[in-house]
Design a protein around this motif. Structure first.
Motif, PDB file in Angstrom:
ATOM      1  N   ALA A 797     -26.053 -25.538  35.224  1.00 20.78           N
ATOM      2  CA  ALA A 797     -25.712 -26.714  36.011  1.00 20.78           C
ATOM      3  C   ALA A 797     -25.516 -27.971  35.183  1.00 20.78           C
ATOM      4  CB  ALA A 797     -26.803 -26.972  37.064  1.00 20.78           C
ATOM      5  N   SER A 798     -26.051 -27.996  33.943  1.00 22.49           N
ATOM      6  CA  SER A 798     -26.053 -29.256  33.205  1.00 22.49           C
ATOM      7  C   SER A 798     -26.282 -29.002  31.723  1.00 22.49           C
ATOM      8  CB  SER A 798     -27.158 -30.167  33.756  1.00 22.49           C
ATOM      9  OG  SER A 798     -27.372 -31.295  32.946  1.00 22.49           O
ATOM     10  N   TYR A 799     -26.014 -30.055  30.935  1.00 26.70           N
ATOM     11  CA  TYR A 799     -26.344 -30.009  29.507  1.00 26.70           C
ATOM     12  C   TYR A 799     -27.859 -29.884  29.299  1.00 26.70           C
ATOM     13  CZ  TYR A 799     -21.584 -31.782  28.926  1.00 26.70           C
ATOM     14  OH  TYR A 799     -20.228 -31.935  28.962  1.00 26.70           O
ATOM     15  N   LEU A 800     -28.640 -30.230  30.301  1.00 28.81           N
ATOM     16  CA  LEU A 800     -30.096 -30.197  30.178  1.00 28.81           C
ATOM     17  C   LEU A 800     -30.673 -28.794  30.307  1.00 28.81           C
ATOM     18  CD1 LEU A 800     -31.159 -33.305  32.315  1.00 28.81           C
ATOM     19  CD2 LEU A 800     -31.013 -33.130  29.830  1.00 28.81           C
ATOM     20  N   ASP A 801     -29.883 -27.827  30.764  1.00 28.03           N
ATOM     21  CA  ASP A 801     -30.421 -26.493  31.037  1.00 28.03           C
ATOM     22  C   ASP A 801     -31.080 -25.887  29.799  1.00 28.03           C
ATOM     23  OD1 ASP A 801     -29.456 -26.799  33.566  1.00 28.03           O
ATOM     24  OD2 ASP A 801     -27.657 -25.603  33.244  1.00 28.03           O
ATOM     25  N   GLY A 802     -30.367 -25.907  28.672  1.00 25.90           N
ATOM     26  CA  GLY A 802     -30.922 -25.332  27.451  1.00 25.90           C
ATOM     27  C   GLY A 802     -32.191 -26.032  27.025  1.00 25.90           C
ATOM     28  N   LEU A 803     -32.244 -27.358  27.188  1.00 25.24           N
ATOM     29  CA  LEU A 803     -33.430 -28.135  26.823  1.00 25.24           C
ATOM     30  C   LEU A 803     -34.651 -27.680  27.617  1.00 25.24           C
ATOM     31  CD1 LEU A 803     -34.203 -30.725  25.094  1.00 25.24           C
ATOM     32  CD2 LEU A 803     -33.989 -31.977  27.247  1.00 25.24           C
ATOM     33  N   GLY A 870     -20.912 -18.679  32.892  1.00 26.32           N
ATOM     34  CA  GLY A 870     -20.011 -18.947  31.790  1.00 26.32           C
ATOM     35  C   GLY A 870     -19.892 -20.410  31.429  1.00 26.32           C
ATOM     36  N   THR A 871     -19.904 -21.285  32.402  1.00 20.67           N
ATOM     37  CA  THR A 871     -19.794 -22.714  32.165  1.00 20.67           C
ATOM     38  C   THR A 871     -20.377 -23.436  33.361  1.00 20.67           C
ATOM     39  OG1 THR A 871     -18.258 -24.483  31.563  1.00 20.67           O
ATOM     40  CG2 THR A 871     -17.505 -22.913  33.218  1.00 20.67           C
ATOM     41  N   PHE A 872     -20.279 -24.749  33.375  1.00 22.24           N
ATOM     42  CA  PHE A 872     -20.754 -25.520  34.520  1.00 22.24           C
ATOM     43  C   PHE A 872     -19.814 -26.688  34.754  1.00 22.24           C
ATOM     44  CE2 PHE A 872     -22.761 -27.450  30.847  1.00 22.24           C
ATOM     45  CZ  PHE A 872     -22.636 -28.811  31.073  1.00 22.24           C
ATOM     46  N   THR A 873     -19.851 -27.218  35.958  1.00 21.22           N
ATOM     47  CA  THR A 873     -19.067 -28.397  36.321  1.00 21.22           C
ATOM     48  C   THR A 873     -19.980 -29.342  37.090  1.00 21.22           C
ATOM     49  OG1 THR A 873     -18.357 -27.534  38.469  1.00 21.22           O
ATOM     50  CG2 THR A 873     -17.012 -26.955  36.557  1.00 21.22           C
ATOM     51  N   LEU A 878     -23.293 -22.376  42.994  1.00 25.12           N
ATOM     52  CA  LEU A 878     -23.391 -21.231  42.092  1.00 25.12           C
ATOM     53  C   LEU A 878     -22.029 -20.566  41.996  1.00 25.12           C
ATOM     54  CD1 LEU A 878     -25.661 -19.827  40.476  1.00 25.12           C
ATOM     55  CD2 LEU A 878     -25.896 -18.223  42.375  1.00 25.12           C
ATOM     56  N   ARG A 879     -21.478 -20.506  40.783  1.00 29.81           N
ATOM     57  CA  ARG A 879     -20.148 -19.952  40.565  1.00 29.81           C
ATOM     58  C   ARG A 879     -20.201 -18.425  40.422  1.00 29.81           C
ATOM     59  NH1 ARG A 879     -16.785 -23.958  38.017  1.00 29.81           N
ATOM     60  NH2 ARG A 879     -15.891 -22.387  36.630  1.00 29.81           N
ATOM     61  N   GLU A 880     -19.013 -17.817  40.326  1.00 29.13           N
ATOM     62  CA  GLU A 880     -18.915 -16.376  40.108  1.00 29.13           C
ATOM     63  C   GLU A 880     -19.643 -15.989  38.819  1.00 29.13           C
ATOM     64  OE1 GLU A 880     -17.817 -13.845  41.685  1.00 29.13           O
ATOM     65  OE2 GLU A 880     -16.230 -14.425  43.092  1.00 29.13           O
ATOM     66  N   LYS A 907     -29.613 -34.700  37.587  1.00 34.14           N
ATOM     67  CA  LYS A 907     -30.158 -35.598  36.565  1.00 34.14           C
ATOM     68  C   LYS A 907     -29.118 -35.963  35.508  1.00 34.14           C
ATOM     69  CE  LYS A 907     -34.214 -36.330  33.677  1.00 34.14           C
ATOM     70  NZ  LYS A 907     -34.584 -37.554  34.407  1.00 34.14           N
ATOM     71  N   LEU A 908     -28.272 -35.023  35.134  1.00 32.79           N
ATOM     72  CA  LEU A 908     -27.227 -35.316  34.142  1.00 32.79           C
ATOM     73  C   LEU A 908     -26.014 -34.442  34.457  1.00 32.79           C
ATOM     74  CD1 LEU A 908     -26.354 -36.840  31.605  1.00 32.79           C
ATOM     75  CD2 LEU A 908     -27.251 -34.943  30.255  1.00 32.79           C
ATOM     76  N   ARG A 909     -25.030 -35.034  35.117  1.00 28.24           N
ATOM     77  CA  ARG A 909     -23.843 -34.282  35.500  1.00 28.24           C
ATOM     78  C   ARG A 909     -22.845 -34.203  34.359  1.00 28.24           C
ATOM     79  NH1 ARG A 909     -23.237 -33.274  41.086  1.00 28.24           N
ATOM     80  NH2 ARG A 909     -24.785 -34.369  42.341  1.00 28.24           N
ATOM     81  N   GLU A 910     -22.002 -33.197  34.442  1.00 32.45           N
ATOM     82  CA  GLU A 910     -20.963 -33.013  33.438  1.00 32.45           C
ATOM     83  C   GLU A 910     -20.065 -34.243  33.373  1.00 32.45           C
ATOM     84  OE1 GLU A 910     -17.031 -30.285  32.594  1.00 32.45           O
ATOM     85  OE2 GLU A 910     -17.617 -30.980  34.570  1.00 32.45           O
TER      86      GLU A 910
END
Length: 960
Positions: A797-803, A870-873, A878-880, A907-910
């Protein structure tokens, strides 16, 4: 059904080719159905659908499809074709090349011309409304298109051929009167055969239809003429088509509109023999970006503006709505909505035309005088779809209360009762559902929707088969700070808002503050949107168009908040009343006042008016009543005051009890609060003079406080965002440097975990953890010293996911990331030190090889973490899922553990780069073991993992 060029279809080989293509499409549909979450949804597959974008095939799915094609057709396809396969037609070409015995004669020209698709709805390839009608005319010209109830209750059937013939006659008349391509023609006609013929006649003649509404009452003739003169002048209308009774109105308009050359009835204009103009009325030169028609906004606020709607806008909107509602040719649409309004014109008629479903149409006047005829038409024709503004459902309830003319009524066929075009009342939908349940009406059929002319008509629809959601929120937090906090069941003062659904496929919605920054969930702000249905602007009105757009986003003019993917409309931006720094919502008070005995229901306007002496805003209630007795009128004022204090904690500054028809309304019946305020301030409404200095003193700072509070909130948000970036700048570089020098990946992981936790903690981000104990070493029933491999799959969902994952997941694992990340020096060093596995996304053959390597890693005991989307927007949902993680798990016999992330997108959108305050959540689900090693086992594994994540992520399912 097959449509093949006549010169080709005569060939025996071509007939074999048709059967081969049909078998291929059936095989493709089966594959697509397996990949999709909603197994019941119809699958629209044609030879020219793109395998990745339209059908959702990733590299593994494409590999599986190749294997099935080879097995089914008993051919061997060359390995390198994985790089060239883009559509089912490409598959067909390769099958023919690989197995010449399958087809007696199939040259490339035959393969190229072959067109197989669904028999009834217009295919995706049509680009204009003219092409839609032409397609139906070729395929089923005598199929009934419209069942029209005339004023004498006689039912007239109009086929596609009838509509085309009538439209050609009108087009010939327009051309005879020198209509030029691109010129506007106004339609001031009631619902009827003439309207249908005229609208398409204008299109066939390459004109631009401009629907306007006839005068409602003689007493409003002057305002009607003034408003319509503005519309016709703006559109530069050259011809007006109307009924004979309204020709005098047309002549009066002609005097005010220099461009208007002629006012005609259909008897004046129609040419019985259009052959002389046949070459000019085919409509074949129309393009998808041409203006299909101008929809003038109903004028609930401000001056009317002409919304430009292209053919591409309309068809994108119709297709998206049809996809959500799973419309097919078995549906029946029943409508009483006026055709000059977008909900009646587009959602009812043009959508029915596109999907080849019968439209049962009746006059709005027939409905208003006998509302029961609408429901009986649904009963008689087994209607499945119908729509109405909220007041239409209220009229049916009143009819039921007065005389109950519904004995024997059966509404069980009605699967979608759209409720939109005006504020949806929670009370209305609840009472209608309960009252008509005994007649077969199901709660899940009621479908509150949201749309606006600037988005063609529809922007949000609820999921099919879901009962209406009514959100109860605490009154004070919403009024004071715009926070839509859920209210307790016992909270009698709670505000109620109805979920208007979720954005249409390929459309986006966001909620922003006054500075244009996107707000988190359950925070009220301005609703902005974008998508293929969105207008390019207002016709010949550059100033209004500039105000409409903010980059790619369009301002809806509405205020709303979002919760778990659903849109909740709170009111029009210009209608919100601000008193003492609090936002007051007029529609709630209007509805309550309308229920007072003696007040005309639906004829109440609540608005703010600027006081000439104090320069502050006063609260005004304008209510229609037929009561003349002063004692009764005093009681009405007292009841209105009590309601105001009860709902808004403040009395009104002025109550105007006006005679019937004093409250201005739009053509669709919505209250025109801006016009009410204008009439009030001009003194055109007789009102009692009241001293209001006490109330004015209390609200003397009403305009200052909300501005101050808003500026403080914006400043706090900006300070927080800058603080977060400073934290990152301070912490990230030394961590990256130490990470690059550390000899052990295990030490590197510990360092990154500690740094991530520190960053989250210092930023004030509360992290709610659940299920981490499931990742203990004994979670598979093995000894505490044994660690088995697993596949972790998380929503993205966000750049924060990995963190968040690095900070709190205790398991040792390797990320699986896209190979493009290796091109960035800093990202490559960082991710490589964490033993990230990189996979190819665009080179299909390399992507399959990478998936096999990952399976080997899983077999060797390495745990892997995938983001299967695969990616997020920035779009919630929830995408395919791609299949790589699940194929690897099946090949390795590895357990799959679903991991759900919540709150990171908000919290931090693309693309925003603007972190917001708020917490996040990390939920570890139960272990799921694969039940085999084949493709179907991987599909089942994907479905189970997806269901676990969907259940907990708090966002809609975008794959259905």
């Amino acid at each position: 059904m097959a449509n093949v060029d006549s010169a080709v279809s005569s060939s025996p080989g071509e007939r074999d080719l048709e059967q081969l293509a049909q078998d291929l499409l059936n095989l493709t549909r089966t594959m697509v159905q397996e990949l999709r979450r909603d197994k019941s949804a119809a699958v629209n597959v044609s030879l020219d659908c793109t395998l990745d974008r339209d059908l959702g095939f990733d590299s593994l799915a494409l590999t599986e499809m190749i294997q099935r094609v080879e097995q089914h057709f008993k051919v061997h396809l060359p390995q390198q074709i994985i790089h060239t396969l883009e559509t089912p037609r490409d598959f067909l070409r390769e099958i023919v090349r690989a197995g010449s015995a399958l087809v007696a004669s199939a040259p490339e020209s035959h393969i190229q011309r072959l067109s197989l698709g669904e028999a009834d709805p217009a295919p995706d390839q049509v680009r204009t409304l003219q092409e839609v009608l032409a397609w139906h005319l070729r395929v089923h010209p005598e199929r009934p298109h419209i069942y029209l109830y005339n004023d004498d209750d006689q039912l007239e059937t109009i086929t596609y051929a009838d509509l085309h013939r009538g439209a050609q006659q009108v087009a010939a008349g327009l051309l005879r009167n020198n209509l030029e391509p691109g010129q506007a023609v106004a339609l001031m006609l009631p619902t009827g055969r003439d309207y249908f013929d005229s609208f398409f006649g204008i299109l066939l003649a390459r004109g631009i239809p401009v629907p306007i509404y006839p005068p409602a009452r003689p007493s409003q003739l002057e305002s009607h003429l003034r408003r319509h003169a503005n519309i016709l002048n703006n559109a530069q209308v050259t011809m007006l088509l109307t009924v004979s009774e309204a020709k005098i109105v047309g002549q009066l308009l002609k005097a005010q509109v220099p461009e208007l050359k002629g006012v005609y009835t259909l008897d004046d204009i129609r040419q019985e023999d259009p052959s002389a103009y046949s070459a000019a009325i085919t409509g074949e030169q129309a393009r998808e970006l041409d203006i299909a028609f101008l929809q003038y906004t109903s004028g609930s606020t401000g001056s009317p503006k002409g919304v430009i709607l292209s053919h591409a806008n309309l068809l994108a909107n119709i297709r998206a709505m049809g996809k959500v509602m799973q419309v097919d040719a078995t549906d029946v649409f029943v409508s009483w909505l006026p055709l000059y309004h977008d909900m009646g014109l587009i959602a009812s008629w043009l959508a029915s035309l596109y999907f080849a479903i019968p439209l049962v149409s009746m006059s709005p006047l027939l409905f208003l005088t006998r509302p029961q005829r609408w429901l009986w038409a649904i009963h008689t024709h087994r209607g499945t779809l119908s729509a109405s503004p909220n007041f239409g459902y209220e009229l049916c309830l009143r009819t039921l209360e007065k005389q109950n003319p519904f004995e024997g009524l059966d509404l069980s066929s009605w699967r979608a009762a759209f409720n939109g075009a005006e504020p949806v009342s929670p009370s209305t939908i609840t009472r209608f559902t309960e009252a008509f349940a005994c007649y077969g009406f199901r709660p899940e059929a009621m479908a509150p929707v949201y749309g606006l002319a600037e988005s063609s008509v529809g922007l949000a629809l609820p999921p099919l088969g879901r009962a209406p959601l009514i959100d109860r929120v605490q009154r004070q937090p919403l009024m004071n700070n715009g926070q839509a906090q859920p209210a307790h069941a016992e909270d009698s003062e709670a505000l109620q808002f109805v979920a208007a659904g979720q954005p249409l496929p390929n459309h986006q919605v966001r909620i922003v503050d006054e500075a244009g920054r996107e707000l988190p969930e359950r925070t009220e702000g301005r609703l902005e949107f974008c998508g293929p249905s969105a207008t390019s602007g207002y016709y010949r009105n550059a100033e209004a168009t500039a105000k409409l757009f903010s980059d790619k986003w369009l301002d809806s003019g509405d205020r709303a908040y979002m919760a778990e993917g659903d849109i909740f409309i709170t009111g029009r931006s210009k209608d919100i009343i601000i008193r003492a720094g609090r936002n007051l919502y007029p529609h709630e008070l209007e509805e309550k006042i309308g229920n007072i005995d003696g007040i005309r229901k639906g004829c109440v306007a609540v608005f703010a008016s600027k006081d000439k002496h104090s320069e502050t805003e006063t609260l005004v209630v304008l209510a229609e009543t037929r009561e003349d007795d002063e004692t009764v009128r005093a009681q009405l004022r007292e009841s209105i005051t009590e309601l105001c204090i009860e709902l808004m904690e403040t009395p009104p500054d002025d109550i105007v009890l006006a005679p019937p028809y004093a409250v201005p309304k739009t053509s669709s019946g919505k209250i025109r609060r801006a016009a009410s305020r204008e009439n009030y301030e001009k003194g055109e409404i007789i009102k009692p003079q009241r001293a209001v200095w006490l109330q004015l003193l209390r609200v003397s700072f009403a305009g200052i406080m909300p501005l101050l509070r808003g500026k403080l909130r914006q400043s706090a948000d900006l300070i927080y965002a800058v603080y977060c970036w400073l934290l990152l700048v301070i912490i990230a570089p030394p961590v990256w440097l130490i990470l690059a020098l550390l000899p052990s990946p295990r030490l590197a992981r510990r360092l990154v975990s500690l740094a991530s936790r520190m960053l989250l903690k210092l930023s004030g981000t509360a992290v709610e953890l659940s299920g981490l104990d499931k990742l203990s070493k004994g979670m598979w029933g093995s000894s505490n010293t044994e660690q088995r491999n697993c596949i972790l799959v998380a929503n993205h969902a966000s750049y924060l996911d990995g963190l968040v994952l690095l900070a709190y997941l205790p398991l040792e694992y390797s990320f699986v990331g896209k190979v493009e990340l290796r091109r960035n020096f800093f990202a490559r060093i960082f991710l490589s030190r964490l033993e990230t596995k990189f996979v190819e996304r665009f080179d299909l053959q390399k992507g399959v090889a990478d998936a096999r390597d990952l399976a080997k890693d899983a077999v060797s005991g390495r745990s892997l973490l995938f983001f299967p989307e695969g990616t997020f927007t920035r779009i919630p949902g929830l995408r395919e899922f791609h299949m790589g993680a699940f194929v690897a798990a099946c090949d390795a016999g590895a357990a799959v553990i679903p991991v759900t992330l919540r709150g990171t997108r908000s919290k931090l959108r693309e693309t925003s780069g603007f972190p917001r305050r708020g917490g996040v959540g990390l939920i570890v689900g139960d272990v799921i073991m694969p039940e085999g090693k084949d493709w179907n086992a991987a599909l089942r594994l994907s479905d189970r993992a997806r269901a676990e994540i969907q259940k907990r992520c708090g966002e809609p399912d975008l794959a259905t």
